[in-house]
Structure formats: structure tokens, C-alpha cells
Design an enzyme around this catalytic site. Structure first.
Site, PDB file in Angstrom:
ATOM      1  N   HIS A 146      12.789  -9.000  11.039  1.00 24.36           N
ATOM      2  CA  HIS A 146      13.770  -9.431  10.031  1.00 24.36           C
ATOM      3  C   HIS A 146      14.425 -10.748  10.454  1.00 24.36           C
ATOM      4  CE1 HIS A 146      14.305  -4.921   8.925  1.00 24.36           C
ATOM      5  NE2 HIS A 146      13.651  -5.495   7.929  1.00 24.36           N
TER       6      HIS A 146
ATOM      7  N   LYS B 108      19.143   8.318   1.878  1.00 24.59           N
ATOM      8  CA  LYS B 108      20.240   9.288   1.830  1.00 24.59           C
ATOM      9  C   LYS B 108      20.838   9.530   3.213  1.00 24.59           C
ATOM     10  CE  LYS B 108      19.178  11.799  -2.360  1.00 24.59           C
ATOM     11  NZ  LYS B 108      17.729  11.684  -2.598  1.00 24.59           N
TER      12      LYS B 108
ATOM     13  N   ARG C 183       4.020  -8.198   5.950  1.00 27.02           N
ATOM     14  CA  ARG C 183       3.379  -7.934   7.229  1.00 27.02           C
ATOM     15  C   ARG C 183       1.873  -7.770   7.077  1.00 27.02           C
ATOM     16  NH1 ARG C 183       7.582  -3.388   8.446  1.00 27.02           N
ATOM     17  NH2 ARG C 183       7.456  -3.577   6.196  1.00 27.02           N
TER      18      ARG C 183
ATOM     19  N   SER D 282      11.273  -1.089  10.715  1.00 24.05           N
ATOM     20  CA  SER D 282      12.512  -0.347  11.015  1.00 24.05           C
ATOM     21  C   SER D 282      12.213   1.120  11.254  1.00 24.05           C
ATOM     22  CB  SER D 282      13.491  -0.468   9.848  1.00 24.05           C
ATOM     23  OG  SER D 282      13.928  -1.788   9.709  1.00 24.05           O
TER      24      SER D 282
HETATM   25  P1  ADP Z   1      13.037  -2.466   2.144  1.00 22.83           P
HETATM   26  O1  ADP Z   1      13.453  -1.027   2.210  1.00 22.83           O
HETATM   27  O2  ADP Z   1      13.685  -3.221   1.026  1.00 22.83           O
HETATM   28  O3  ADP Z   1      11.571  -2.703   2.230  1.00 22.83           O
HETATM   29  P2  ADP Z   1      13.210  -3.394   4.905  1.00 22.83           P
HETATM   30  O4  ADP Z   1      14.445  -3.573   5.704  1.00 22.83           O
HETATM   31  O5  ADP Z   1      12.224  -2.397   5.372  1.00 22.83           O
HETATM   32  O6  ADP Z   1      13.737  -3.095   3.432  1.00 22.83           O
HETATM   33  O7  ADP Z   1      12.472  -4.776   4.760  1.00 22.83           O
HETATM   34  C1  ADP Z   1      13.085  -5.886   4.151  1.00 22.83           C
HETATM   35  C2  ADP Z   1      12.066  -6.997   4.018  1.00 22.83           C
HETATM   36  O8  ADP Z   1      11.699  -7.463   5.323  1.00 22.83           O
HETATM   37  C3  ADP Z   1      10.754  -6.570   3.352  1.00 22.83           C
HETATM   38  O9  ADP Z   1      10.273  -7.652   2.576  1.00 22.83           O
HETATM   39  C4  ADP Z   1       9.828  -6.302   4.511  1.00 22.83           C
HETATM   40  O10 ADP Z   1       8.481  -6.486   4.157  1.00 22.83           O
HETATM   41  C5  ADP Z   1      10.295  -7.383   5.474  1.00 22.83           C
HETATM   42  N1  ADP Z   1       9.993  -7.017   6.858  1.00 22.83           N
HETATM   43  C6  ADP Z   1      10.243  -5.844   7.478  1.00 22.83           C
HETATM   44  N2  ADP Z   1       9.812  -5.871   8.763  1.00 22.83           N
HETATM   45  C7  ADP Z   1       9.293  -7.112   8.949  1.00 22.83           C
HETATM   46  C8  ADP Z   1       8.651  -7.775  10.052  1.00 22.83           C
HETATM   47  N3  ADP Z   1       8.436  -7.147  11.206  1.00 22.83           N
HETATM   48  N4  ADP Z   1       8.227  -9.040   9.892  1.00 22.83           N
HETATM   49  C9  ADP Z   1       8.417  -9.667   8.694  1.00 22.83           C
HETATM   50  N5  ADP Z   1       8.979  -9.107   7.612  1.00 22.83           N
HETATM   51  C10 ADP Z   1       9.417  -7.846   7.727  1.00 22.83           C
END
Ligand code: ADP
Length: 171
Positions: free
Chosen positions: A25, A49, A98, A136
Site C-alpha cells: 500500500h 464486520k 498485483r 493485508s
Molecule cells: P480493498 O478491500 O478495497 O481491496 P485493500 O486494502 O485490500 O482494500 O487494497 C486497497 C488497494 O490496494 C487495492 O487496489 C489493492 O489491489 C491494492 N493493494 C493491496 N495490496 C497491494 C500490494 N501489495 N501492492 C500493490 N497494491 C496493493
């Protein structure tokens, strides 16, 4: 007010759950912050939730992890993302991609958003190779199983996660 290029300032929104924020992120935040005048990292409050980190904790961790980025702001949103973007005066949504497995979901969501708000564009940044396997959900699982997760998240996030785990009742 116009920016240094004589254009209207570009505000982009990077929405997500960020539960917890990871190095993947942060990489997207750093890269997107160089492309737009302002980047708003928007923590969604309507998905999970039983989150690992509270929304306030995620926002605090994101704030602590982005102190080196002057044009990044951390916010929270509820409800329709495109409505939130419109309220912020933004026409750009940033998402990270990803693997092929992300594409299907992201494609459907961006199509739905395009239908709701045709003026808004979704911009995808491809994950850096070294972060492309970080999710995550995986970090959360590692933490809950007692594995060392600290190299996958920014320092302030690791500290907050360790505190949450320490305060958690054993199950
Ligand atoms: P959501 O539940 O909206 O998918 P996330 O927090 O899982 O929220 O992800 C937010 C954004 O960040 C998404 O577009 C996801 O693809 C991207 N993302 C998550 N992990 C990574 C990573 N390791 N590298 C690049 N982008 C990521």
C-alpha cells in the site's frame, strides 16, 4: 487556485480497507503522490464486520507512515465511493494491481463506478515485484499465527499491530 503547471489541482483518491496497511500500500501511495497534486488515502468503513484494526487505528497508522509525503492526506469514507470522490472534487481513483487474480474484481468495480459516474477515471498502478505477494489478509493471518510479519508493513503499523496482539485475550 491553479497549480504550478497552470492547471486545476488534481486530487486523486486511493480507497481501500488497509486492514492493516502494508508496504505494498505504502509503495502505491508514494508512487501516486508523485503523479497528483494531492492524494487522499480513503479508508473504507463499510466492508469488514470484525476488522483486525479499527478504522481510527488504520488512519493513525497511515498518518504515521506517510509523514514524509507532504501532499498525502488520510481520510475515511462510508457509502458510495464515487459520491465520496465527487464530494472531494476528485475525478481520479487509484487502485493497485498485483496479479491477474486482482484484475477480475477491479475490472468489475471500475465498470460499476464508470456507470455511476462517467467523469471519474480509475487509474491502476502495477504492484512492485517485491510487494506483489503482500496482502493485508496474509499479513493478518501471519500475525495471528505468531509469525514475524514486521518486514511486510511500515514500522508504525508493526508497532500498532504488536500492541493489538499483546492486548488481545488468548483464544
Ligand atoms: P480493498 O478491500 O478495497 O481491496 P485493500 O486494502 O485490500 O482494500 O487494497 C486497497 C488497494 O490496494 C487495492 O487496489 C489493492 O489491489 C491494492 N493493494 C493491496 N495490496 C497491494 C500490494 N501489495 N501492492 C500493490 N497494491 C496493493
Amino acid at each position: 487556485m491553479l497549480n504550478s503547471s497552470g492547471l486545476m489541482p488534481r486530487i486523486a483518491i486511493y480507497p481501500g480497507s488497509f486492514d492493516p496497511p502494508t508496504n505494498g500500500h505504502l509503495d502505491i501511495i508514494e508512487r501516486a503522490s508523485t503523479l497528483f497534486d494531492t492524494l487522499v488515502v480513503a479508508v473504507g468503513t463499510n466492508s469488514e464486520k470484525s476488522p483486525f484494526m479499527s478504522v481510527n487505528e488504520r488512519m493513525a497508522a497511515l498518518n504515521e507512515s506517510t509523514t514524509h509525503l507532504q501532499n498525502v492526506r488520510i481520510d475515511t469514507f462510508k457509502g458510495l465511493l464515487v459520491k465520496y470522490a465527487q464530494d472531494q472534487g476528485s475525478r481520479v481513483l487509484v487502485r493497485g494491481l498485483r496479479a491477474i487474480s486482482d484484475f477480475d474484481y477491479e475490472f468489475r468495480v471500475s465498470m460499476a463506478n464508470k456507470n455511476l459516474a462517467p467523469e471519474i477515471e480509475t487509474v491502476f498502478l502495477i504492484a512492485k515485484e517485491e510487494y506483489s505477494f503482500i496482502a493485508s489478509s496474509v499479513v493478518k493471518e501471519m500475525a495471528q499465527l505468531g509469525a514475524d510479519f514486521s518486514k511486510f508493513v511500515p514500522g508504525p503499523v508493526a508497532e500498532r499491530m504488536a500492541k493489538i496482539l499483546a492486548e488481545r485475550p488468548e483464544d
